[in-house]
Enzyme design. Sequence first.
Site, PDB file in Angstrom:
ATOM      1  N   TYR A   1      25.803  70.584  -1.126  1.00  0.00           N
ATOM      2  CA  TYR A   1      24.508  70.252  -1.737  1.00  0.00           C
ATOM      3  C   TYR A   1      23.574  69.615  -0.710  1.00  0.00           C
ATOM      4  O   TYR A   1      22.418  70.016  -0.559  1.00  0.00           O
ATOM      5  CB  TYR A   1      24.740  69.305  -2.920  1.00  0.00           C
TER       6      TYR A   1
ATOM      7  N   ASN B   1      11.446  73.415  -7.206  1.00  0.00           N
ATOM      8  CA  ASN B   1      12.186  72.271  -7.755  1.00  0.00           C
ATOM      9  C   ASN B   1      13.598  72.632  -8.215  1.00  0.00           C
ATOM     10  O   ASN B   1      14.498  71.800  -8.153  1.00  0.00           O
ATOM     11  CB  ASN B   1      11.365  71.697  -8.933  1.00  0.00           C
TER      12      ASN B   1
HETATM   13  N1  LIG Z   1      18.431  63.899 -10.601  1.00  0.00           N
HETATM   14  C1  LIG Z   1      18.588  63.355  -9.417  1.00  0.00           C
HETATM   15  O1  LIG Z   1      19.050  62.208  -9.319  1.00  0.00           O
HETATM   16  C2  LIG Z   1      18.210  64.101  -8.176  1.00  0.00           C
HETATM   17  C3  LIG Z   1      18.312  63.434  -6.947  1.00  0.00           C
HETATM   18  C4  LIG Z   1      17.897  64.071  -5.790  1.00  0.00           C
HETATM   19  C5  LIG Z   1      17.373  65.341  -5.853  1.00  0.00           C
HETATM   20  N2  LIG Z   1      17.293  65.995  -7.041  1.00  0.00           N
HETATM   21  C6  LIG Z   1      16.672  67.325  -7.026  1.00  0.00           C
HETATM   22  O2  LIG Z   1      15.563  67.327  -7.904  1.00  0.00           O
HETATM   23  C7  LIG Z   1      15.347  68.640  -8.437  1.00  0.00           C
HETATM   24  C8  LIG Z   1      15.301  68.587  -9.952  1.00  0.00           C
HETATM   25  O3  LIG Z   1      16.526  68.049 -10.400  1.00  0.00           O
HETATM   26  P1  LIG Z   1      16.794  67.581 -11.894  1.00  0.00           P
HETATM   27  O4  LIG Z   1      17.567  66.338 -11.791  1.00  0.00           O
HETATM   28  O5  LIG Z   1      15.540  67.631 -12.695  1.00  0.00           O
HETATM   29  O6  LIG Z   1      17.801  68.758 -12.331  1.00  0.00           O
HETATM   30  P2  LIG Z   1      18.186  69.327 -13.790  1.00  0.00           P
HETATM   31  O7  LIG Z   1      19.533  69.937 -13.639  1.00  0.00           O
HETATM   32  O8  LIG Z   1      18.021  68.241 -14.775  1.00  0.00           O
HETATM   33  O9  LIG Z   1      17.101  70.466 -13.994  1.00  0.00           O
HETATM   34  C9  LIG Z   1      17.100  71.572 -13.110  1.00  0.00           C
HETATM   35  C10 LIG Z   1      16.519  72.769 -13.800  1.00  0.00           C
HETATM   36  O10 LIG Z   1      16.637  73.877 -12.888  1.00  0.00           O
HETATM   37  C11 LIG Z   1      17.125  75.008 -13.607  1.00  0.00           C
HETATM   38  N3  LIG Z   1      17.846  75.900 -12.689  1.00  0.00           N
HETATM   39  C12 LIG Z   1      19.076  75.723 -12.157  1.00  0.00           C
HETATM   40  N4  LIG Z   1      19.419  76.785 -11.422  1.00  0.00           N
HETATM   41  C13 LIG Z   1      18.385  77.661 -11.489  1.00  0.00           C
HETATM   42  C14 LIG Z   1      18.167  78.937 -10.938  1.00  0.00           C
HETATM   43  N5  LIG Z   1      19.084  79.546 -10.183  1.00  0.00           N
HETATM   44  N6  LIG Z   1      16.991  79.561 -11.203  1.00  0.00           N
HETATM   45  C15 LIG Z   1      16.053  78.968 -11.982  1.00  0.00           C
HETATM   46  N7  LIG Z   1      16.228  77.756 -12.547  1.00  0.00           N
HETATM   47  C16 LIG Z   1      17.375  77.109 -12.295  1.00  0.00           C
HETATM   48  C17 LIG Z   1      18.034  74.418 -14.675  1.00  0.00           C
HETATM   49  O11 LIG Z   1      18.233  75.329 -15.749  1.00  0.00           O
HETATM   50  C18 LIG Z   1      17.275  73.162 -15.075  1.00  0.00           C
HETATM   51  O12 LIG Z   1      16.354  73.427 -16.107  1.00  0.00           O
HETATM   52  C19 LIG Z   1      16.490  69.479  -7.876  1.00  0.00           C
HETATM   53  O13 LIG Z   1      16.040  70.139  -6.716  1.00  0.00           O
HETATM   54  C20 LIG Z   1      17.541  68.453  -7.511  1.00  0.00           C
HETATM   55  O14 LIG Z   1      18.420  68.925  -6.524  1.00  0.00           O
HETATM   56  C21 LIG Z   1      17.719  65.418  -8.195  1.00  0.00           C
END
Ligand SMILES: NC(=O)c1ccc[n+]([C@@H]2O[C@H](COP(=O)([O-])OP(=O)(O)OC[C@H]3O[C@@H](n4cnc5c(N)ncnc54)[C@H](O)[C@@H]3O)[C@@H](O)[C@H]2O)c1
Length: 248
Positions: free
Chosen positions: A151, A86
């Site tokens: 991205y 994730n």
């Molecule tokens: N929020 C959205 O609208 C959205 C939309 C499409 C996809 N996504 C995807 O969903 C997933 C979760 O996103 P989110 O919105 O919860 O993100 P977020 O930024 O709120 O949380 C992501 C977490 O990942 C951790 N992280 C970042 N880099 C890291 C690394 N190198 N090693 C270990 N941990 C790491 C961060 O510290 C954070 O706790 C991601 O893959 C994101 O790309 C999010």
Amino acid sequence: MRRVALVTGGGAGMGEATSRRLARAGMAVGVLDINGENAEAVAAAIATAEGEALALRADISSRTQVEAAVTRLRAQFGPVTVLINNAAVESFCAFQAIDEEGWDRQLGVNLKGPYIVTQTVLPDMLAAGWGRIVNVSSFGAQTGAPNMVAYTASKGGVIAMTRSLAIELGPKGITVNSVSPGFIDTPMARRAIEGGLFPVPVEQIVASYPIPRLGCAEDVAAACAFFASEEAGYITAQLLGVNGGAAV
Ligand SMILES: NC(=O)c1ccc[n+]([C@@H]2O[C@H](COP(=O)([O-])OP(=O)(O)OC[C@H]3O[C@@H](n4cnc5c(N)ncnc54)[C@H](O)[C@@H]3O)[C@@H](O)[C@H]2O)c1
């Protein structure tokens, strides 16, 4: 039977919600995050309310750190047979302005990270003859998104990796699926909204969706938990959009 799950990026947003959801489903959860304090807080909350968890601080783009974290998780709870890839980082940048460092960082965390974590955990699944891998991609990879070429390229790679890995691992009892979130209200989305990175207010964007609201982390956690469940054993190589109908 109690399964052991590893959730990357478990310290915030969807990773936090998924960690808690898997713990409620009876799994022992490794909450891995580059932000160790957040991972600790989520693991402590799970231990209080939901079940068993272990906080693991690691950067998923570092094989050494991932191996150390998975070794700790195995020692604490046993073989790891559920993996939720994730964790990811976002960036907003016009294509011509993306430098190689920025490109490498996006691909290094978002695509190489799942490759490293999956390779590290896979021996446990192969030994068990059972496994569940869920890769979190993005609807941006399906629709395209301006100023997000690096991205979305990384997330397109995650979708392709999911299908190829599913074909390779299906005969070994391991399913591999992808959950593709739309606009989900998490710290990542808030950073973009508050940074003024969308041309119109986000409420206006989601108003055109069949389900006209922002998604929440629990919407995605539910989909991850389904793919991770015992019952989903005949479902592999799938891409499930959790996006209010914004993309097919
Ligand atoms: N929020 C959205 O609208 C959205 C939309 C499409 C996809 N996504 C995807 O969903 C997933 C979760 O996103 P989110 O919105 O919860 O993100 P977020 O930024 O709120 O949380 C992501 C977490 O990942 C951790 N992280 C970042 N880099 C890291 C690394 N190198 N090693 C270990 N941990 C790491 C961060 O510290 C954070 O706790 C991601 O893959 C994101 O790309 C999010």
